[in-house]
Design a protein around this motif. Structure first.
Motif, mmCIF file in Angstrom:
data_model
loop_
_atom_site.group_PDB
_atom_site.id
_atom_site.type_symbol
_atom_site.label_atom_id
_atom_site.label_comp_id
_atom_site.label_asym_id
_atom_site.label_seq_id
_atom_site.Cartn_x
_atom_site.Cartn_y
_atom_site.Cartn_z
ATOM 1 N N LEU A 261 0.855 -1.194 0.000
ATOM 2 C CA LEU A 261 0.000 0.000 0.000
ATOM 3 C C LEU A 261 0.884 1.233 0.000
ATOM 4 O O LEU A 261 1.924 1.260 0.663
ATOM 5 C CB LEU A 261 -0.906 0.020 1.239
ATOM 6 C CG LEU A 261 -1.985 -1.060 1.337
ATOM 7 C CD1 LEU A 261 -2.713 -0.942 2.670
ATOM 8 C CD2 LEU A 261 -2.972 -0.984 0.184
ATOM 9 N N GLN A 262 0.473 2.246 -0.732
ATOM 10 C CA GLN A 262 1.249 3.479 -0.770
ATOM 11 C C GLN A 262 1.095 4.240 0.536
ATOM 12 O O GLN A 262 0.074 4.137 1.229
ATOM 13 C CB GLN A 262 0.787 4.355 -1.945
ATOM 14 C CG GLN A 262 0.945 3.709 -3.309
ATOM 15 C CD GLN A 262 2.395 3.450 -3.699
ATOM 16 O OE1 GLN A 262 3.320 3.876 -3.004
ATOM 17 N NE2 GLN A 262 2.600 2.755 -4.811
ATOM 18 N N TYR A 265 -2.013 6.503 1.075
ATOM 19 C CA TYR A 265 -3.335 5.907 0.882
ATOM 20 C C TYR A 265 -4.173 6.076 2.149
ATOM 21 O O TYR A 265 -3.767 5.643 3.231
ATOM 22 C CB TYR A 265 -3.186 4.429 0.534
ATOM 23 C CG TYR A 265 -4.482 3.642 0.548
ATOM 24 C CD1 TYR A 265 -5.565 4.035 -0.237
ATOM 25 C CD2 TYR A 265 -4.618 2.513 1.336
ATOM 26 C CE1 TYR A 265 -6.743 3.314 -0.228
ATOM 27 C CE2 TYR A 265 -5.791 1.775 1.352
ATOM 28 C CZ TYR A 265 -6.854 2.184 0.563
ATOM 29 O OH TYR A 265 -8.029 1.468 0.573
ATOM 30 N N THR A 276 4.300 -2.720 4.969
ATOM 31 C CA THR A 276 3.963 -2.458 3.569
ATOM 32 C C THR A 276 5.183 -2.506 2.651
ATOM 33 O O THR A 276 5.025 -2.609 1.437
ATOM 34 C CB THR A 276 3.291 -1.079 3.425
ATOM 35 O OG1 THR A 276 4.140 -0.065 3.990
ATOM 36 C CG2 THR A 276 1.949 -1.062 4.143
ATOM 37 N N ARG A 409 -4.612 0.571 -5.307
ATOM 38 C CA ARG A 409 -3.184 0.232 -5.397
ATOM 39 C C ARG A 409 -2.761 -0.072 -6.824
ATOM 40 O O ARG A 409 -1.660 0.300 -7.257
ATOM 41 C CB ARG A 409 -2.882 -0.971 -4.491
ATOM 42 C CG ARG A 409 -1.427 -1.438 -4.549
ATOM 43 C CD ARG A 409 -0.478 -0.335 -4.121
ATOM 44 N NE ARG A 409 0.912 -0.741 -4.221
ATOM 45 C CZ ARG A 409 1.654 -0.666 -5.323
ATOM 46 N NH1 ARG A 409 1.112 -0.186 -6.446
ATOM 47 N NH2 ARG A 409 2.912 -1.038 -5.307
#
Length: 745
Positions: A261-262, A265, A276, A409
């Motif tokens: 995940l960025q 986000y 992550t 994503r």
């Protein structure tokens, strides 16, 4: 009862004549279903497609889709059974299929919170009743007879006056052309033929013959196997890695760093994930990938504390993620400090005065450790990203919510994502946080190949989503007549506060005070079967037993007196339980267990609790020999409203009892410098077959109210019933979980 069809044809129901004769009814609450041809039955090659559906073939065969994931709670049988009841189908002529996900037409396609049957009850019945009325209207037109004179029975339409009889398939094509009825009549409970009677699990044969059902069984041509490496400790992140010894091993196709995940986000509640920044290893086989994983050396560094923005079901939330590597002692010190300055969540009367005037004060403190879910099936998922389309398959509890994160994503719209739901090899909340699906898809996108991601047991146990660590202090004030005049609790946790301030005995004590606190942590926690209730029931019901003893009262009688007070003269108007239903399960378990007539050589304890809209009371009979607990029998008394499928309901309660006893006796996870001290079943103790109760007897309160949920309510109270029975056997009260330490200490 009459139930209006408030939804229009486009959003609720579409019908289409089939070339070979037949009817498909598609409903937006039965989501995302694609028909499968069953050629041996001669079904037509062209099916009308929308989303969820009932299919009726020209030969009378009926296919009903099960919309929600199946995780052992048996909704794949019970939900279609509800549809079949109102349809008036012959159950032996019904085929059940698992629906995939379709977020365009369905928003409740998940399991969790004991909600599946409760929420689906009226929509499922309405769907069956609507299909039945369309078939009646078709027969009315075909036979030139008043619809009111046509009845149905076990898949047949009957007009007694003209001696006419036809199975549903014979009227399916005509029914497909008729307008949707504005109102449909739902059966009276007294008319039920299927609901309330036991039916075998529709997957029984597949399970016992070993047919592939679970995500771990899923295979596709050309599929590669992937695994991940995450930091060894919470509070650390990846700095660098060396794959020189691994990348040229046989069968290895790729090793690379990636983000699941960025950082920017905005996560939803179920986008919880510990790590992550990960290393992916991709290869031809599980064994080859495992060997490469072992050959990779990685360097890790501490994280900097940060705040994580989250969306908690529409409400903004900030999760504080602190710096540092947490250990048992550092956690304890933080929790003790937080408990010194709790927040008041409810206060009735003048509890301070009640405690000052008390003739006797009982005060006890309880603790419970972190827990790992430890589903028998390791986390896994299949994903194949091809350009702007994604096909996924595997076990997860909340596919619709996971799909949102996946879309963001990958940069692929949700309408181009298909998720097939396999049977879950255990869930209990763990599979609500399906970050491994996102990981599988990101790896597939990078490799441009179909990927099956598999976690090792160590990956899962060290990767987070634990049950929080909890602490609670209870105080009770008794007057000179041994009447309860004051009640005070302070409950908290790391990182979650477990308090339910408006539950029993709130409303039953004039002077009541509930306080709570929490401590931020970089350990990720989340839903664990009956979230928070699994701790609060254990400590509340253990404490009430001790208060009853101090007051010189029978444990059940003591609780019943409090419930009578809550019923006749409740304190406050925020009490979230029904004292009459609560008392009902206590009365039932008292009767069925012959309370007061304990068998020779047996010690017994009782407990009762309300959660997830339902009520459970339990009596545990046991003996302790040489430090080993032998559980002779457990009595369950359950009020979950109307029981759809009694055998399935009993199975669910039996599983909850075994699960709860195992967790109470053995479940424990501690941390040292951010690392869990147990990584597999060699050290994380699970209940064994010989330790399970010899017998579990389950009784349901007879009820005609709508189903109120069952997956979780039978789990929390067994902790305290066990603790109270152990006290009778050993003379020791149990204040810390797991109980095994005090048993052998």
């Amino acid at each position: 009862m009459s139930n209006p069809n408030k939804l229009n044809r486009r959003s609720f129901l579409k019908v289409s004549a089939l070339a070979g004769g037949g009817l498909i009814l598609s409903f937006n609450w039965l989501a995302g279903c694609k028909p499968e041809e069953i050629e041996e039955l001669g079904l037509p090659k062209e099916w009308f497609r929308l989303n969820g559906y009932i299919k009726i073939g020209e030969n009378g065969l009926i296919t009903i889709m099960s919309p929600n994931p199946e995780g052992g709670q048996n909704v794949k049988t019970s939900m279609p059974l509800i549809v079949a009841e109102e349809l008036d189908a012959d159950w032996k002529n019904v085929v059940v299929e698992q629906a995939p996900l379709d977020t365009d037409n369905f928003t409740r396609q998940f399991i969790g919170g004991s909600q599946a049957i409760r929420i689906g009850w009226i929509p499922l019945r309405t769907a069956g009743a609507t299909a039945r009325q369309l078939l009646i209207n078709a027969a009315s037109q075909e036979w030139n007879a008043p619809a009111a004179e046509i009845t149905t029975e076990s898949g047949y339409l009957i007009h007694q006056a003209n001696n006419k009889r036809a199975h549903f398939g014979e009227m399916a094509s005509l029914a497909a052309t008729l307008p949707l009825p504005e109102n449909v009549e739902l059966k009276d409970i007294s008319e039920f033929k299927l609901i309330g009677k036991s039916h075998k699990n529709v997957e029984t044969k597949n399970i016992i013959t070993g047919k592939p059902l679970f995500g771990i069984d899923y295979k596709k041509p050309g599929m590669l196997i992937a695994m991940i490496i995450h930091p060894p400790a919470h509070g650390m992140k990846l700095k660098s890695f060396d794959d020189s010894a691994a990348k040229n091993l046989p069968g290895i196709k790729g090793i690379f760093e990636f983000k699941s995940l960025q950082d920017d986000y905005p996560r939803t509640f179920f986008d919880t994930v510990s790590f992550t920044d990960l290393i992916a290893i991709v290869g031809d086989s599980t064994w080859q990938v495992l060997q490469a994983k072992k050959a990779i050396s990685a360097e890790w560094e501490p994280i900097q504390g940060y705040e994580e923005k989250r969306d908690r079901f529409g409400a903004p939330e900030i999760r504080i993620v602190p710096t540092g590597l947490e250990s048992e002692e550092s956690q304890r010190l933080k929790m003790e400090a937080a408990a010194e300055s709790p927040r008041t969540f409810r206060k009735d009367g003048n509890p301070e005065q009640a405690f000052q005037n008390a003739a006797q004060v009982i005060e006890r403190t309880y603790e419970a450790p972190f827990l790992s879910h430890n589903c028998m099936e390791p986390m896994n998922f299949f994903a194949h990203v091809e350009g702007d389309r994604v096909n996924c398959a595997g076990p997860l509890q909340k596919p619709e919510l996971t799909e949102q994160a996946l879309s963001q994503r990958l940069g692929i719209p949700v309408e181009n994502i298909e998720i097939e739901m396999t049977r879950l090899g255990g869930g209990y909340g763990r599979r609500s946080y399906a970050h491994w699906l996102v990981e599988a898809a990101v790896i597939s996108q990078k490799m441009n190949a179909p990927i099956k991601l598999i976690y090792t047991r160590e990956d899962d146990m060290s990767g987070g989503i634990y049950r929080s660590r909890y602490h609670a202090t209870y105080r009770a004030a008794l007057d000179e007549n041994n009447q309860l005049i004051g009640f005070h609790l302070i409950a908290g946790g790391l990182p979650e506060n477990p308090l339910y301030p408006d539950r029993f005995p709130a409303g039953a004590v004039d002077n009541y005070w509930a306080e709570g606190w929490e401590v931020p942590s970089n350990l990720t926690t989340g839903s664990f079967r009956a979230p928070r209730s699994n701790f609060m029931a254990a400590v509340e019901q253990s404490f009430l037993d001790e208060v009853a003893e101090a007051a010189g009262k029978d444990p059940i009688d003591f609780r019943m007196q409090l419930l009578e007070k809550a019923k006749a003269n409740p304190v406050g108007d925020r009490n979230d339980y029904d004292p009459e239903r609560y008392a009902g399960v206590l009365e039932l378990v008292k009767s069925k267990s012959n309370w007061g007539q304990t068998p020779a050589g047996i010690s017994r304890g009782v407990s009762a609790y309300f959660c997830h809209n339902s009520y459970a009371a339990q009596v545990v009979d046991l003996k302790v020999e040489n430090g080993e607990v032998q559980i002779d029998k457990v009595f369950n008394a359950i009020d979950c409203g109307l029981v759809v499928n009694p055998d399935a309901a009993k199975n669910l309660c039996e599983g909850a009892v075994v699960d709860g006893i195992g967790t109470a006796l053995f479940g424990e996870l501690k941390f040292n410098q951010g690392m869990p001290d147990r990584m597999n079943f060699d050290r994380y103790r699970m209940i064994r077959m010989k330790e399970a109760p010899k017998e579990i007897e389950t009784h349901f309160v007879e009820s005609q109210i709508d189903p109120t949920g069952l997956g979780e309510p039978a789990y929390p109270p067994v902790f305290a019933a066990l603790a109270n029975a152990l006290y009778q056997a050993t003379g020791k009260r149990f204040y810390k979980q797991p109980f095994i330490h005090e048993l052998i200490g």
